[in-house]
Design an enzyme around this catalytic site. Sequence first.
Site: not given
Ligand code: DX5
Ligand code: ZN
Length: 223
Positions: A10, A33, A35, A37, A66, A68, A137, A175
Amino acid sequence: MSREPMIAPSLLSADFARLADEVARVADADWLHVDVMDAHFVPNLTLGLPVVQAIQEVSPVPLDCHLMIEDPERWAPGYAEVGARNVTVHVEACRDARAVARDIRAAGALAGLAIKPGTPLEDHLELLRDFDTLLVMSVEPGFGGQSFIADVLPKVREARRLVDSGELTLLVEIDGGINADTIEQAAEAGVDMFVAGSAVYGAQDPAAAIAALRAQAAAARPA
Ligand code: DX5
Ligand code: ZN
């Protein structure tokens, strides 16, 4: 799909001032990956489509976006259009998840459905027929570096059972909080694709961390 364990670092845990270099450091990963947000669906804010497009242009690894975000109906297809391999939306954010899946696929990507730790799997089984990946998740979405929530593993086991019995065709992804201490229990439960942020980018050698996680998962997964 392959049952070999796959690792998706990620980028959330990478150095955002050096994204191209950080992408190159994980060239051995299966997916990268990313993220996204929006400070509405989750409290945090990261990056959006222009940055994903720039990453896509330099990444040797297929992108796993991903989202969010609220209003995935509006935004998700754009991530497929710029070339992401997989685009995942949250079921909790969708008004019409089937339509989002259709639009993501029409734009050339795999369609993923994410469920938060408290969201039951059984409410969405019919819907999952229209998706290619299921993202379970194992932390509350929003931040990297949180502790793994093992209570989600029964959902992984159930998804694995449904895939192995042919009732669903899905790649099962997990994840949140995946590291050397937690990946084996996730692998035993039947995960195909492991997202790992801090465990990869927090390591001295991210490529070695990927290889070690993959080997641990391979040794722990059911025959
Ligand atoms: C959290 C993200 C994850 C995050 C995971 O909302 O969706 O992808 O980056 O990070 P670790 O592996 O550090 O939990
Ligand atoms: Zn994620």
